[in-house]
Write an enzyme that holds these catalytic residues in place. Structure first.
Site, PDB file in Angstrom:
ATOM      1  N   HIS A 182       3.160  -1.180 -12.218  1.00 61.94           N
ATOM      2  CA  HIS A 182       3.300   0.111 -11.356  1.00 61.94           C
ATOM      3  C   HIS A 182       3.055   1.365 -12.306  1.00 61.94           C
ATOM      4  O   HIS A 182       3.055   1.862 -13.693  1.00 61.94           O
ATOM      5  CB  HIS A 182       4.846   0.184 -10.855  1.00 61.94           C
TER       6      HIS A 182
ATOM      7  N   ASP B 288      -2.682  14.063  -3.114  1.00 63.90           N
ATOM      8  CA  ASP B 288      -2.310  12.764  -3.707  1.00 63.90           C
ATOM      9  C   ASP B 288      -1.656  11.776  -2.741  1.00 63.90           C
ATOM     10  O   ASP B 288      -0.839  12.678  -2.261  1.00 63.90           O
ATOM     11  CB  ASP B 288      -1.795  12.924  -5.141  1.00 63.90           C
ATOM     12  N   MET B 289      -2.139  11.083  -2.201  1.00 62.45           N
ATOM     13  CA  MET B 289      -1.403  10.642  -1.048  1.00 62.45           C
ATOM     14  C   MET B 289      -1.370   8.716  -0.911  1.00 62.45           C
ATOM     15  O   MET B 289      -2.545   8.113  -0.994  1.00 62.45           O
ATOM     16  CB  MET B 289      -1.869  10.580  -0.212  1.00 62.45           C
ATOM     17  N   ALA B 290       0.236   8.038  -0.741  1.00 58.63           N
ATOM     18  CA  ALA B 290      -0.096   6.641  -0.019  1.00 58.63           C
ATOM     19  C   ALA B 290      -0.697   6.937   1.277  1.00 58.63           C
ATOM     20  O   ALA B 290      -0.866   7.191   2.070  1.00 58.63           O
ATOM     21  CB  ALA B 290       1.600   6.753   0.001  1.00 58.63           C
TER      22      ALA B 290
ATOM     23  N   LYS C 247      -7.508   4.484  10.832  1.00 56.10           N
ATOM     24  CA  LYS C 247      -8.446   5.063  10.020  1.00 56.10           C
ATOM     25  C   LYS C 247      -7.478   4.797   8.892  1.00 56.10           C
ATOM     26  O   LYS C 247      -8.179   4.775   8.025  1.00 56.10           O
ATOM     27  CB  LYS C 247      -8.362   6.222  10.379  1.00 56.10           C
TER      28      LYS C 247
ATOM     29  N   GLY D  68      -2.241  20.448  -2.951  1.00 57.01           N
ATOM     30  CA  GLY D  68      -1.308  20.231  -4.170  1.00 57.01           C
ATOM     31  C   GLY D  68      -0.736  21.536  -4.157  1.00 57.01           C
ATOM     32  O   GLY D  68      -0.340  21.504  -5.135  1.00 57.01           O
TER      33      GLY D  68
HETATM   34  N1  LIG Z   1       1.815   3.931  -7.925  1.00 56.88           N
HETATM   35  C1  LIG Z   1       2.115   3.942  -6.958  1.00 56.88           C
HETATM   36  O1  LIG Z   1       2.520   2.454  -6.567  1.00 56.88           O
HETATM   37  C2  LIG Z   1       2.175   4.817  -5.825  1.00 56.88           C
HETATM   38  C3  LIG Z   1       2.055   4.435  -4.954  1.00 56.88           C
HETATM   39  C4  LIG Z   1       2.555   4.872  -3.651  1.00 56.88           C
HETATM   40  C5  LIG Z   1       2.895   6.342  -3.861  1.00 56.88           C
HETATM   41  N2  LIG Z   1       2.391   7.087  -4.754  1.00 56.88           N
HETATM   42  C6  LIG Z   1       2.792   8.459  -5.130  1.00 56.88           C
HETATM   43  O2  LIG Z   1       3.837   8.604  -3.930  1.00 56.88           O
HETATM   44  C7  LIG Z   1       3.672  10.652  -3.860  1.00 56.88           C
HETATM   45  C8  LIG Z   1       3.734  10.843  -3.355  1.00 56.88           C
HETATM   46  O3  LIG Z   1       2.863  10.233  -1.807  1.00 56.88           O
HETATM   47  P1  LIG Z   1       3.100  11.047  -0.466  1.00 56.88           P
HETATM   48  O4  LIG Z   1       2.036  10.094   0.471  1.00 56.88           O
HETATM   49  O5  LIG Z   1       4.159  10.261   0.020  1.00 56.88           O
HETATM   50  O6  LIG Z   1       2.531  12.431  -0.502  1.00 56.88           O
HETATM   51  P2  LIG Z   1       2.894  13.209   0.093  1.00 56.88           P
HETATM   52  O7  LIG Z   1       3.043  13.045   1.979  1.00 56.88           O
HETATM   53  O8  LIG Z   1       4.632  14.016   0.176  1.00 56.88           O
HETATM   54  O9  LIG Z   1       1.663  14.245   0.287  1.00 56.88           O
HETATM   55  C9  LIG Z   1       0.177  13.554  -0.118  1.00 56.88           C
HETATM   56  C10 LIG Z   1      -0.378  14.972  -0.091  1.00 56.88           C
HETATM   57  O10 LIG Z   1      -0.396  16.254   1.462  1.00 56.88           O
HETATM   58  C11 LIG Z   1      -0.304  16.973   0.640  1.00 56.88           C
HETATM   59  N3  LIG Z   1       0.082  17.749   1.165  1.00 56.88           N
HETATM   60  C12 LIG Z   1       1.354  17.908   1.614  1.00 56.88           C
HETATM   61  N4  LIG Z   1       1.626  18.889   2.479  1.00 56.88           N
HETATM   62  C13 LIG Z   1       1.111  19.924   2.972  1.00 56.88           C
HETATM   63  C14 LIG Z   1       0.446  20.859   3.380  1.00 56.88           C
HETATM   64  N5  LIG Z   1       1.771  21.680   4.230  1.00 56.88           N
HETATM   65  N6  LIG Z   1      -0.484  21.760   3.607  1.00 56.88           N
HETATM   66  C15 LIG Z   1      -2.306  21.065   2.885  1.00 56.88           C
HETATM   67  N7  LIG Z   1      -1.197  19.932   2.065  1.00 56.88           N
HETATM   68  C16 LIG Z   1      -0.125  19.001   2.125  1.00 56.88           C
HETATM   69  C17 LIG Z   1      -0.311  17.194  -0.757  1.00 56.88           C
HETATM   70  O11 LIG Z   1      -0.296  18.478  -1.571  1.00 56.88           O
HETATM   71  C18 LIG Z   1      -0.614  15.747  -1.325  1.00 56.88           C
HETATM   72  O12 LIG Z   1      -1.075  15.620  -2.396  1.00 56.88           O
HETATM   73  C19 LIG Z   1       1.712  10.140  -4.754  1.00 56.88           C
HETATM   74  O13 LIG Z   1       2.308  10.880  -6.160  1.00 56.88           O
HETATM   75  C20 LIG Z   1       1.324   9.045  -4.664  1.00 56.88           C
HETATM   76  O14 LIG Z   1       0.351   8.691  -5.992  1.00 56.88           O
HETATM   77  C21 LIG Z   1       2.543   5.669  -5.918  1.00 56.88           C
END
Ligand SMILES: NC(=O)c1ccc[n+]([C@@H]2O[C@H](COP(=O)([O-])OP(=O)(O)OC[C@H]3O[C@@H](n4cnc5c(N)ncnc54)[C@H](O)[C@@H]3O)[C@@H](O)[C@H]2O)c1
Length: 337
Positions: free
Chosen positions: A119, A177-179, A227, A309
């Site tokens: 991880h 940065d998004m899952a 998608k 971000g």
């Molecule tokens: N390493 C691993 O195995 C692993 C696996 C899954 C997730 N993750 C990490 O989990 C973290 C969280 O992921 P997530 O998908 O839950 O993120 P999230 O859904 O909180 O955000 C996804 C993206 O949407 C953008 N965003 C959110 N609200 C917004 C808005 N109102 N306007 C504009 N942009 C907006 C955020 O800046 C981000 O770039 C990330 O850092 C990801 O790398 C890591």
């Protein structure tokens, strides 16, 4: 239990001490702690210091090599592979992205896959590094199965995150940065706790049917239907197959089999804008695009338009001054000896 606010420095030091106590060497403990605190600073607490206990359990069970010395092998002018030797993904990812950055600075592009990893935390850490060097950064990681393929009944894919960092001249970088799952499983657990329904599209039951009762969720759905599903497979292609690692259901579990090495793969890329266009014009145009997006007229119900971000960057600015917020139970664990 409530939450506490502590400084990023205190959090980092506590994590380092804990990881060292579980057998990790000091340099790697420092890097893992840095990546975890980076996430908490951005209020991405799901990938912050709360993960320390799990990492310690895996270290103690033998599922992570505490003395791993990852090896980089250049395979071409702009390509390379890091064999992580079953160490921490945060450390392996950092080495891989550093090599991608160096190649992009010299030759325009750098692409590095990582194998025998684990991880690696929030991908924003790695693409931010590229953006800080005024390069475009891309990172991907596959994870073990919890997400159904579109139209499928059972889990096959991981939450497979993807991240892009794009520098600008004066403004903070664009960090997407998004899952590729619609939400993290943590959000299902939270809805269970709070006794609330979840929106359709977050998860499915054992028959693959979309549900709004969080207690019936056994697998997650990808964002954006087919998608997001397609993009999730692409993450597995780049970070799994291209790295020579497993894919989807064949990936070792994060929370099960703690004694087993994860054997995860990752993908890192850095792109040097100056090999494609005038670097200054590119950076200025990024500033302009971000500015125009931020000034776009908000729709009813929205306060303003944010760029990817930005919300996390605003949290980070505040948290650097006021401290990060973590669960009291996590703080108690980190302080315990
Ligand atoms: N390493 C691993 O195995 C692993 C696996 C899954 C997730 N993750 C990490 O989990 C973290 C969280 O992921 P997530 O998908 O839950 O993120 P999230 O859904 O909180 O955000 C996804 C993206 O949407 C953008 N965003 C959110 N609200 C917004 C808005 N109102 N306007 C504009 N942009 C907006 C955020 O800046 C981000 O770039 C990330 O850092 C990801 O790398 C890591």
């Amino acid at each position: 239990m409530g939450t506490v606010k502590i400084s990023a420095e205190e959090a980092k030091e506590l994590v380092i001490q804990k990881l060292i106590s579980a057998g990790l060497n000091g340099d790697d403990a420092d890097k893992v702690a840095e990546v975890l605190v980076h996430a908490d600073l951005r209020n991405v607490n799901s990938h912050g210091v709360l993960r320390t206990e799990h990492y310690m359990n895996r270290l103690k069970a033998g599922g992570i090599n505490p003395e791993a010395k990852p090896v980089f092998k250049g395979t071409g002018p702009v390509t390379g592979i890091v064999d992580g030797k079953d160490g921490f993904g945060h450390v392996i990812g950092d080495i891989a992205m550093d090599h991608a950055i160096q190649m992009a600075q010299e030759n325009g592009v750098g692409m590095v896959t990582a194998v025998n990893s684990s991880h690696c935390g929030a991908l924003s850490y790695f693409v931010q590094k590229a953006a800080d060097a005024k390069l475009i950064g891309i990172a991907m990681s596959h994870t073990d199965k919890i997400v159904v393929p579109f139209g499928g009944k059972s889990s096959f894919l991981g939450t497979n995150p993807i991240a892009y960092g794009v520098p600008s001249k004066l403004k903070k970088p664009f960090i997407l940065d998004m899952a590729t799952s619609n939400v993290a499983f943590g959000k299902i657990l939270q809805a269970r706790e709070e006794g609330k329904e979840i929106p359709e599209g977050w998860g499915v039951d054992e028959n693959g049917r979309a549900v709004t009762d969080p207690n019936k969720v056994v697998s997650l759905s990808t964002f954006g239907g087919p998608k997001g599903y397609g993009l999730s497979v692409i993450v597995d292609v780049f970070s799994g197959l291209l790295a020579g690692a497993a894919f989807g259901p064949h990936i070792n579990s994060m929370y099960g089999d703690l004694d087993k090495k994860r054997k995860l793969g990752h993908y890192f890329c850095a792109i040097n804008p100056s090999f494609f266009t005038d670097r200054d014009v590119f950076l200025e145009q990024m500033d302009r695009m971000l500015e125009e997006l931020q000034n776009a007229e908000p729709a009813p119900g929205f306060e303003r338009v944010y760029v990817p971000g930005e919300i996390e960057q605003l949290h980070e600015e505040r948290n650097r001054v006021e401290g990060i917020t973590i669960a009291e139970s996590v703080y108690e664990f980190l302080k315990s000896r």
